[in-house]
Design an enzyme around this catalytic site. Structure first.
Site, PDB file in Angstrom:
ATOM      1  N   HIS A  53     141.078  41.585  14.976  1.00 54.93           N
ATOM      2  CA  HIS A  53     140.205  41.623  13.813  1.00 54.93           C
ATOM      3  C   HIS A  53     139.466  40.304  13.663  1.00 54.93           C
ATOM      4  O   HIS A  53     139.845  39.289  14.263  1.00 54.93           O
ATOM      5  CB  HIS A  53     140.982  41.963  12.533  1.00 54.93           C
ATOM      6  CG  HIS A  53     142.292  41.255  12.369  1.00 54.93           C
ATOM      7  ND1 HIS A  53     142.408  39.888  12.330  1.00 54.93           N
ATOM      8  CD2 HIS A  53     143.557  41.734  12.229  1.00 54.93           C
ATOM      9  CE1 HIS A  53     143.678  39.567  12.161  1.00 54.93           C
ATOM     10  NE2 HIS A  53     144.411  40.662  12.115  1.00 54.93           N
TER      11      HIS A  53
HETATM   12  P1  TYD Z   1     148.122  42.807  10.091  1.00 50.10           P
HETATM   13  O1  TYD Z   1     146.857  42.242   9.517  1.00 50.10           O
HETATM   14  O2  TYD Z   1     148.028  44.092  10.819  1.00 50.10           O
HETATM   15  O3  TYD Z   1     148.812  41.716  11.035  1.00 50.10           O
HETATM   16  P2  TYD Z   1     148.129  40.903  12.230  1.00 50.10           P
HETATM   17  O4  TYD Z   1     147.466  39.694  11.595  1.00 50.10           O
HETATM   18  O5  TYD Z   1     149.223  40.556  13.147  1.00 50.10           O
HETATM   19  O6  TYD Z   1     147.092  41.759  12.814  1.00 50.10           O
HETATM   20  O7  TYD Z   1     149.183  42.929   8.917  1.00 50.10           O
HETATM   21  C1  TYD Z   1     150.377  43.665   9.053  1.00 50.10           C
HETATM   22  C2  TYD Z   1     150.749  44.239   7.688  1.00 50.10           C
HETATM   23  O8  TYD Z   1     151.058  43.222   6.755  1.00 50.10           O
HETATM   24  C3  TYD Z   1     149.628  45.060   7.090  1.00 50.10           C
HETATM   25  O9  TYD Z   1     150.218  46.177   6.437  1.00 50.10           O
HETATM   26  C4  TYD Z   1     149.026  44.159   6.044  1.00 50.10           C
HETATM   27  C5  TYD Z   1     150.198  43.300   5.627  1.00 50.10           C
HETATM   28  N1  TYD Z   1     149.836  41.936   5.234  1.00 50.10           N
HETATM   29  C6  TYD Z   1     150.018  41.527   3.915  1.00 50.10           C
HETATM   30  O10 TYD Z   1     150.452  42.298   3.035  1.00 50.10           O
HETATM   31  N2  TYD Z   1     149.721  40.240   3.582  1.00 50.10           N
HETATM   32  C7  TYD Z   1     149.234  39.350   4.490  1.00 50.10           C
HETATM   33  O11 TYD Z   1     148.976  38.169   4.140  1.00 50.10           O
HETATM   34  C8  TYD Z   1     149.036  39.785   5.843  1.00 50.10           C
HETATM   35  C9  TYD Z   1     148.501  38.859   6.887  1.00 50.10           C
HETATM   36  C10 TYD Z   1     149.355  41.094   6.165  1.00 50.10           C
END
Ligand code: TYD
Length: 138
Positions: A53
């Site tokens: 992303h």
């Molecule tokens: P995601 O953005 O998919 O992780 P990565 O950065 O590894 O791609 O996030 C995983 C899950 O955690 C998703 O359900 C969103 C949640 N999340 C939060 O609630 N707060 C946060 O600060 C972050 C980074 C993720």
């Protein structure tokens, strides 16, 4: 437009003595933004690719406080850079609007992430083509 060259490694000062090591990270001093949130990623298998992303508002500092991982950064012109995070004093600074993928996690990897925003899923661009289009049409 944002470039992969805007992603930078920052080496933190290690304050060590005979008792061990300590690293302090202060807003606007050791990193170029005010800290609003931290999160950490652990227990990801070697084959897993996380991230995928770009963010409209969040800037990030990534540090493998334990173990190792790699971060692939891509800008909208298709330039790529790969960073190995392998030391607790080695941080990667990512500004907004760069595509990122975190992968090749070691079993003991704890990837600490520091950012300037509270979590808001609306500022995430999770589709690669939308990211490219958005950036190129600016
Ligand atoms: P995601 O953005 O998919 O992780 P990565 O950065 O590894 O791609 O996030 C995983 C899950 O955690 C998703 O359900 C969103 C949640 N999340 C939060 O609630 N707060 C946060 O600060 C972050 C980074 C993720």
């Amino acid at each position: 437009m944002r470039s992969v060259d805007d992603a930078k490694i920052i080496n933190f000062v290690v304050r060590g003595d005979e008792r061990g090591s300590l690293i302090a990270v202060e807003s606007m001093k050791d990193i170029p933004f005010d800290i609003k949130r931290i999160f950490y990623i652990f227990g990801s298998d070697k084959e897993v690719i996380r991230g995928k992303h770009a963010n409209e508002k969040s800037e990030f500092i990534l540090i493998n406080v334990s173990g190792t991982s790699k971060v692939k950064v891509i800008d909208a012109t298709g330039n790529k850079k790969i960073f190995l995070l392998d030391k607790p004093n080695k941080a990667l600074y990512l500004p907004t609007l760069l595509w990122k993928e975190m992968y090749d996690f070691s079993p003991d990897s704890v990837l600490l992430v520091i950012t300037n925003t509270l979590y808001d899923s609306n500022e995430y661009i999770r589709d690669y083509d939308s990211f490219i289009k958005k950036e190129l049409n600016k």
